[in-house]
Design a protein around this motif. Structure first.
Motif, PDB file in Angstrom:
ATOM      1  N   SER A 135       0.830  -1.204   0.000  1.00 28.58           N
ATOM      2  CA  SER A 135       0.000   0.000   0.000  1.00 28.58           C
ATOM      3  C   SER A 135       0.867   1.258   0.000  1.00 28.58           C
ATOM      4  O   SER A 135       0.537   2.253  -0.653  1.00 28.58           O
ATOM      5  CB  SER A 135      -0.963   0.008   1.189  1.00 28.58           C
ATOM      6  N   ASP A 136       2.013   1.235   0.705  1.00 26.81           N
ATOM      7  CA  ASP A 136       2.922   2.393   0.685  1.00 26.81           C
ATOM      8  C   ASP A 136       3.486   2.614  -0.706  1.00 26.81           C
ATOM      9  O   ASP A 136       3.584   3.743  -1.182  1.00 26.81           O
ATOM     10  CB  ASP A 136       4.068   2.189   1.675  1.00 26.81           C
ATOM     11  N   VAL A 137       3.856   1.526  -1.382  1.00 25.59           N
ATOM     12  CA  VAL A 137       4.388   1.629  -2.740  1.00 25.59           C
ATOM     13  C   VAL A 137       3.327   2.194  -3.678  1.00 25.59           C
ATOM     14  O   VAL A 137       3.613   3.061  -4.501  1.00 25.59           O
ATOM     15  CB  VAL A 137       4.869   0.244  -3.237  1.00 25.59           C
ATOM     16  N   LEU A 138       2.098   1.748  -3.534  1.00 22.86           N
ATOM     17  CA  LEU A 138       1.008   2.247  -4.377  1.00 22.86           C
ATOM     18  C   LEU A 138       0.766   3.729  -4.137  1.00 22.86           C
ATOM     19  O   LEU A 138       0.606   4.509  -5.088  1.00 22.86           O
ATOM     20  CB  LEU A 138      -0.262   1.447  -4.107  1.00 22.86           C
ATOM     21  N   LEU A 139       0.752   4.161  -2.879  1.00 21.73           N
ATOM     22  CA  LEU A 139       0.548   5.575  -2.570  1.00 21.73           C
ATOM     23  C   LEU A 139       1.680   6.434  -3.119  1.00 21.73           C
ATOM     24  O   LEU A 139       1.438   7.528  -3.662  1.00 21.73           O
ATOM     25  CB  LEU A 139       0.406   5.771  -1.060  1.00 21.73           C
ATOM     26  N   GLU A 140       2.915   5.979  -3.008  1.00 19.74           N
ATOM     27  CA  GLU A 140       4.044   6.715  -3.560  1.00 19.74           C
ATOM     28  C   GLU A 140       3.930   6.835  -5.074  1.00 19.74           C
ATOM     29  O   GLU A 140       4.201   7.898  -5.646  1.00 19.74           O
ATOM     30  CB  GLU A 140       5.357   6.027  -3.194  1.00 19.74           C
ATOM     31  N   GLU A 141       3.530   5.757  -5.726  1.00 18.90           N
ATOM     32  CA  GLU A 141       3.367   5.774  -7.182  1.00 18.90           C
ATOM     33  C   GLU A 141       2.282   6.766  -7.599  1.00 18.90           C
ATOM     34  O   GLU A 141       2.434   7.517  -8.557  1.00 18.90           O
ATOM     35  CB  GLU A 141       3.035   4.371  -7.682  1.00 18.90           C
ATOM     36  N   ARG A 142       1.183   6.788  -6.868  1.00 20.32           N
ATOM     37  CA  ARG A 142       0.107   7.747  -7.177  1.00 20.32           C
ATOM     38  C   ARG A 142       0.574   9.182  -6.994  1.00 20.32           C
ATOM     39  O   ARG A 142       0.252  10.059  -7.786  1.00 20.32           O
ATOM     40  CB  ARG A 142      -1.112   7.469  -6.295  1.00 20.32           C
ATOM     41  N   ASP A 143       1.332   9.433  -5.935  1.00 20.39           N
ATOM     42  CA  ASP A 143       1.851  10.784  -5.702  1.00 20.39           C
ATOM     43  C   ASP A 143       2.763  11.215  -6.834  1.00 20.39           C
ATOM     44  O   ASP A 143       2.693  12.358  -7.305  1.00 20.39           O
ATOM     45  CB  ASP A 143       2.616  10.856  -4.369  1.00 20.39           C
ATOM     46  N   ARG A 144       3.623  10.297  -7.303  1.00 18.03           N
ATOM     47  CA  ARG A 144       4.508  10.622  -8.427  1.00 18.03           C
ATOM     48  C   ARG A 144       3.715  10.946  -9.690  1.00 18.03           C
ATOM     49  O   ARG A 144       4.038  11.873 -10.413  1.00 18.03           O
ATOM     50  CB  ARG A 144       5.462   9.457  -8.699  1.00 18.03           C
ATOM     51  N   GLU A 145       2.659  10.197  -9.948  1.00 20.39           N
ATOM     52  CA  GLU A 145       1.841  10.442 -11.135  1.00 20.39           C
ATOM     53  C   GLU A 145       1.125  11.773 -11.055  1.00 20.39           C
ATOM     54  O   GLU A 145       0.956  12.461 -12.055  1.00 20.39           O
ATOM     55  CB  GLU A 145       0.826   9.306 -11.326  1.00 20.39           C
ATOM     56  N   ARG A 146       0.698  12.164  -9.880  1.00 26.71           N
ATOM     57  CA  ARG A 146      -0.010  13.436  -9.699  1.00 26.71           C
ATOM     58  C   ARG A 146       0.923  14.629  -9.887  1.00 26.71           C
ATOM     59  O   ARG A 146       0.498  15.703 -10.295  1.00 26.71           O
ATOM     60  CB  ARG A 146      -0.670  13.486  -8.330  1.00 26.71           C
ATOM     61  N   ARG A 147       2.192  14.449  -9.549  1.00 22.01           N
ATOM     62  CA  ARG A 147       3.148  15.542  -9.661  1.00 22.01           C
ATOM     63  C   ARG A 147       3.585  15.799 -11.096  1.00 22.01           C
ATOM     64  O   ARG A 147       4.155  16.825 -11.400  1.00 22.01           O
ATOM     65  CB  ARG A 147       4.388  15.241  -8.799  1.00 22.01           C
ATOM     66  N   ARG A 148       3.331  14.880 -11.992  1.00 20.04           N
ATOM     67  CA  ARG A 148       3.772  15.030 -13.404  1.00 20.04           C
ATOM     68  C   ARG A 148       3.008  16.082 -14.115  1.00 20.04           C
ATOM     69  O   ARG A 148       1.988  16.510 -13.978  1.00 20.04           O
ATOM     70  CB  ARG A 148       3.620  13.714 -14.151  1.00 20.04           C
TER      71      ARG A 148
END
Length: 93
Positions: free
Chosen positions: A80-93
């Motif tokens: 779940s931490d990996v998924l949240l980090e991935e979502r945050d990275r996608e939002r910052r693009r």
């Protein structure tokens, strides 16, 4: 086997269900013609239960899902931490 009319079933369905739960089989008729049969449900053990009872499989020692992800990549933390980090990275693009 008991026989009741469709009208009686519509007026007192809980009474008919109670009789079936008690073990009776009921034939429901509409204008004298059979339309359905109500019989008690027999619980048959599922495949997993049969395998457990036969000894072909054993029940898990712990309930829930194993933490396979942390076993494969302990440096990454939880899935779940990996998924949240991935979502945050996608939002910052």
């Amino acid at each position: 086997m008991e026989t009741i009319g469709l009208r009686e079933l519509n007026q007192n369905p809980s009474k008919a269900v109670a009789r079936v739960r008690a073990g009776a089989s009921i034939l429901v008729t509409d204008r004298g013609k059979p339309v359905l049969r109500m019989v008690p449900e027999t619980e048959a053990p599922g495949t997993l239960q049969r395998l457990l009872e036969s000894g072909d499989v054993t029940a898990p020692a712990e309930q829930g899902m194993p933490e396979v992800f942390t076993d494969l990549a302990p440096e990454l933390g939880s899935l779940s931490d990996v998924l949240l980090e991935e979502r945050d990275r996608e939002r910052r693009r």
